[in-house]
Design a protein around this motif. Structure first.
Motif, short mmCIF file in Angstrom:
data_model
loop_
_atom_site.label_atom_id
_atom_site.label_comp_id
_atom_site.label_asym_id
_atom_site.label_seq_id
_atom_site.Cartn_x
_atom_site.Cartn_y
_atom_site.Cartn_z
N GLN A 1 0.83 -1.20 0.00
CA GLN A 1 0.00 0.00 0.00
C GLN A 1 0.87 1.26 0.00
N PRO A 2 1.49 1.60 -1.14
CA PRO A 2 2.33 2.80 -1.21
C PRO A 2 1.51 4.08 -1.00
N ASP A 3 2.04 4.99 -0.19
CA ASP A 3 1.35 6.24 0.11
C ASP A 3 1.40 7.20 -1.07
N LEU A 4 0.25 7.82 -1.33
CA LEU A 4 0.18 8.86 -2.35
C LEU A 4 0.82 10.16 -1.82
N ASN A 5 1.28 10.97 -2.76
CA ASN A 5 1.97 12.22 -2.42
C ASN A 5 1.02 13.40 -2.61
N TYR A 6 0.45 13.88 -1.52
CA TYR A 6 -0.53 14.98 -1.64
C TYR A 6 0.12 16.34 -1.81
N ARG A 7 1.44 16.38 -1.88
CA ARG A 7 2.09 17.64 -2.24
C ARG A 7 2.12 17.82 -3.76
N SER A 8 1.57 16.82 -4.48
CA SER A 8 1.44 16.89 -5.93
C SER A 8 0.03 17.33 -6.30
N ASN A 9 -0.08 18.39 -7.08
CA ASN A 9 -1.39 18.84 -7.56
C ASN A 9 -2.03 17.80 -8.47
N TYR A 10 -1.20 17.02 -9.16
CA TYR A 10 -1.73 15.97 -10.03
C TYR A 10 -2.48 14.93 -9.20
N VAL A 11 -1.93 14.56 -8.06
CA VAL A 11 -2.58 13.59 -7.19
C VAL A 11 -3.89 14.15 -6.67
N GLN A 12 -3.87 15.39 -6.23
CA GLN A 12 -5.09 15.98 -5.69
C GLN A 12 -6.21 16.00 -6.73
N THR B 1 -3.70 18.61 5.86
CA THR B 1 -4.75 17.62 5.63
C THR B 1 -6.13 18.27 5.57
N TYR B 2 -6.37 19.23 6.43
CA TYR B 2 -7.71 19.80 6.52
C TYR B 2 -8.12 20.51 5.23
N ASP B 3 -7.19 21.20 4.60
CA ASP B 3 -7.52 21.90 3.36
C ASP B 3 -7.90 20.92 2.26
N VAL B 4 -7.26 19.76 2.23
CA VAL B 4 -7.62 18.76 1.23
C VAL B 4 -9.05 18.27 1.47
N VAL B 5 -9.39 18.01 2.73
CA VAL B 5 -10.75 17.56 3.06
C VAL B 5 -11.76 18.63 2.66
N TYR B 6 -11.46 19.88 2.93
CA TYR B 6 -12.38 20.95 2.56
C TYR B 6 -12.54 21.03 1.04
N SER B 7 -11.47 20.75 0.31
CA SER B 7 -11.56 20.78 -1.15
C SER B 7 -12.42 19.64 -1.67
N TRP B 8 -12.39 18.49 -0.99
CA TRP B 8 -13.28 17.39 -1.37
C TRP B 8 -14.74 17.76 -1.10
N ARG B 9 -14.96 18.46 0.00
CA ARG B 9 -16.32 18.92 0.30
C ARG B 9 -16.84 19.82 -0.82
N ASP B 10 -15.95 20.64 -1.37
CA ASP B 10 -16.35 21.50 -2.49
C ASP B 10 -16.79 20.66 -3.68
N VAL B 11 -16.09 19.56 -3.95
CA VAL B 11 -16.46 18.68 -5.06
C VAL B 11 -17.84 18.09 -4.82
N LEU B 12 -18.07 17.60 -3.62
CA LEU B 12 -19.38 17.02 -3.31
C LEU B 12 -20.49 18.06 -3.43
N ASP B 13 -20.18 19.28 -3.03
CA ASP B 13 -21.20 20.34 -3.10
C ASP B 13 -21.59 20.66 -4.54
N SER C 1 -15.23 28.77 9.73
CA SER C 1 -16.31 29.73 9.53
C SER C 1 -16.53 30.03 8.05
N THR C 2 -15.53 29.73 7.23
CA THR C 2 -15.64 30.03 5.79
C THR C 2 -15.58 28.79 4.90
N ARG C 3 -15.21 27.63 5.45
CA ARG C 3 -15.10 26.41 4.64
C ARG C 3 -15.88 25.28 5.29
N ASN C 4 -16.67 24.58 4.48
CA ASN C 4 -17.35 23.38 4.97
C ASN C 4 -16.40 22.19 4.89
#
Length: 611
Positions: A191-202, A270-282, A312-315
């Motif tokens: 289970q190799p870890d993905l590199n979230y410092r890559s915009n391509y991965v995100q 980590t939190y900013d990535v989660v918030y960005s996923w919330r944006d996708v779901l929205d 207060s500004t990000r779901n």
């Protein structure tokens, strides 16, 4: 003119239901390999789940959450994914999944998928192309050169980039001969870890979400979210920093607990990535007319978990509340259970939705952790507290951990101990044994003539769903009765009041002006007790039993007054009261004094965390 108005009202109500369904959802976790085998190969599958959807509908389930169903070599039960857009063959086909989705929708049951973003499988196309150095996949994973070191005799050798340890023991780094570098794996080697410092991965992971949202799923449970980021070597002189020793007793150098994981989990990015996923779901709320739920798994300090809710500004997401798993045991008192409940409600940001998890595929079952006598109590508490409830398959009938021998063990967390004597201390297989449907061969899970993927628990002849359906005084009927009353306005929207009347008596009240109140009473002691609840002044005097646990002498439909309630030993009871009137103003919604204090505490903490 009345008909169009009526249709408009119906459409508006349906829309509101689709947007708000998640706030009080009862979500049933299905571990597909162990739920129902439809083709006799000994492994559960998608068609088996579809076959049992009417049962879940009859029980009152709002949504099902499926543990991973994606293509995988199963080094870690499907959490080592090789293709996020394909179905694992042993589970069926994409057509089977689409049929499951359609049947679920027709029954009013929503489908939530497991999303595994921290790592892929090492047989995935992404990883193979990364090994080959092909752009942009060359930066999809966490790669690092080894460090030079010298033995005592002067021989030079190469060692891993840091001392980091895998969750499943031993080094978290594995050398790849082709690329000539180490890759990070916080779980098994495969289970190799993905590199979230890559915009391509995100962006690639957002597209995985979009693929399944386009199919019509209602959201995701996000696995091991707090592992997404590691320390950036650019901030440490180009190397990955060693983690300090934890000082944990009985932990050796190969054990995960040996180190304090300050560089490999709970990093702020980590939190900013989660918030960005919330944006996708929205993005899909408007196009599909349905709120898409996101629940995140992170075993972390409460203050860190709470941040997943957003700012207060990000779901953000609903962070799984594991307090019933880690902070309550079979010896916990009513005072301690009340404290656990109140703590989450205090820390949770204002306007967010609570959740209660009493079991999952990684933990021993409620019957083993809390004790058989507390099965009804823990199920009831999770069902009548505010917000989302997660039930792991089998907890509604009080299934117990099964025995899995060393030879039958599948869980890499146990296998990696290399210890055929004490492996069971680390194994998650006992709580993953097949669902016990009835007393026929293999507990009705499979008609295979061979073996099931894990052995069925030995007690299936007496502990099974069919037997409990036939017995009106069973865990299942109690669970179903509580679920039925969970749909009441008081439990859906009412104020919460928790009181520990003694070391063994816990009382949970849900009150809503103008509606019947709901009252849950739990006796943790073996002795029967009679309790007086006249101090609950807002609770109407007359009470009716609407759910009675297996150890209770009081039966359903019994009526009594709040001044004298007999409660049997190890009993869980749910009562319905008359209509609640707060100071004569049934249309006004007030908080009781204890809840005002909780609200103020919550406000103060959130201002501290996010200002």
């Amino acid at each position: 003119m009345r008909l169009p108005i009526l249709l408009l009202l119906v459409a508006t109500a349906a829309s509101a239901s689709d947007l708000d369904w998640w706030k009080t959802a009862l979500i049933y976790q299905i571990y597909p390999r162990s739920f129902k085998d439809s083709n006799g190969d000994g492994t559960g599958d998608l068609n088996g789940i579809t076959e049992k959807l009417p049962y879940l509908h009859d029980t009152g389930i709002d949504a099902i959450w499926l543990s991973p169903i994606y293509r995988s070599p199963n080094y870690d039960s499907g959490y080592d994914i090789t293709d996020y857009r394909s179905i694992q063959e042993e589970y069926g086909t994409m057509e089977d999944f689409e049929r499951l989705l359609n049947v679920s929708r027709s029954l009013g049951i929503r489908v939530v998928l497991d999303f595994v973003p921290n790592h892929t499988g090492n047989e995935s196309e992404w990883f193979n192309r990364s090994i080959a150095g092909e752009a942009p996949y060359n930066e999809y994973y966490v790669w690092a050169d080894g460090l030079n070191a010298t033995y005592d005799n002067g021989t030079v050798y190469t060692k891993p980039p840091s001392n980091w340890i895998s969750n499943f023991r031993k080094s978290a780094w594995e050398f790849n001969e082709v690329r000539g570098q180490y890759y990070l794996h916080q779980f098994v080697i495969g289970q190799p870890d993905l590199n979230y410092r890559s915009n391509y991965v995100q962006e690639a992971m957002k597209n995985v979400l979009r693929f399944w949202l386009d199919k019509g799923v209602s959201g995701f449970r996000v696995d091991a979210v707090n592992k997404l980021y590691e320390a950036d070597p650019n901030n440490y002189g180009g190397v990955y920093p060693d983690e300090p020793l934890s000082g944990a007793a009985n932990a050796g150098p190969d054990d995960y607990e040996y180190l304090s994981h300050i560089y490999t989990e709970n990093l702020l990015e980590t939190y900013d990535v989660v918030y960005s996923w919330r944006d996708v779901l929205d993005e899909y709320i408007t196009s599909q007319g349905e709120y898409k739920i996101m629940m995140t798994e992170a075993y972390a300090a409460l203050q860190l978990m709470i941040r997943y809710y957003g700012t207060s500004t990000r779901n953000g997401s609903i962070p799984f509340n594991f307090s019933f798993l880690g902070d309550i045991n079979k010896n916990s008192t009513a005072w301690e259970i009340k404290t656990v409940i109140d703590r989450w409600m205090t820390y949770m940001p204002s306007g967010r939705v609570a959740n209660w998890v009493i079991g999952n595929h990684d933990q021993s079952r409620v019957a083993n952790r809390q004790g058989v006598d507390r099965i009804d109590a823990m199920n009831m508490l999770a069902l009548i507290l505010p917000g989302v409830t997660i039930t792991y398959q089998g907890e509604e009938i009080g299934m117990e951990d099964g025995y899995v021998s060393w030879n039958d063990t599948q869980d890499p967390q146990a296998c990696n101990t290399d210890d055929p004597i004490n492996y069971y201390l680390h194994s998650r297989d006992p709580n993953r044994t097949p669902y016990q449907w009835d007393s026929t061969a293999h507990a009705g899970f499979s008609n295979t003539t061979g073996s099931t993927w894990l052995p069925v628990a030995d007690n299936y002849l007496t502990l099974n769903l069919a037997a409990q359906i036939a017995n009106p005084k069973s865990h299942y009927h109690f669970y179903k009765d509580v679920v039925t009353n969970r749909k009441s306005p008081a439990i859906q929207e009412g104020d919460l009041d928790t009181r520990a009347l003694s070391e063994s008596i816990l009382v949970v009240t849900r009150l809503l002006p103008g509606e019947a109140g709901m009252l849950g009473v739990v006796n943790l002691a073996s002795e029967a007790q009679t309790i007086d609840l006249t101090s609950l002044r807002l609770l109407p005097s007359d009470l009716e039993v609407v759910a009675s646990g297996v150890n209770c002498a009081l039966e359903k439909n019994a009526t009594l007054t709040k001044s004298s309630i007999p409660v049997s030993g190890h009993c869980a009871l749910l009562f319905r009261s008359g209509v609640v009137s707060y100071g004569g103003a049934a249309s006004t919604h007030y908080l009781s004094y204890p809840l005002i204090l909780l609200a103020l505490a919550s406000y103060t903490i959130i201002r501290t965390n996010f200002s």
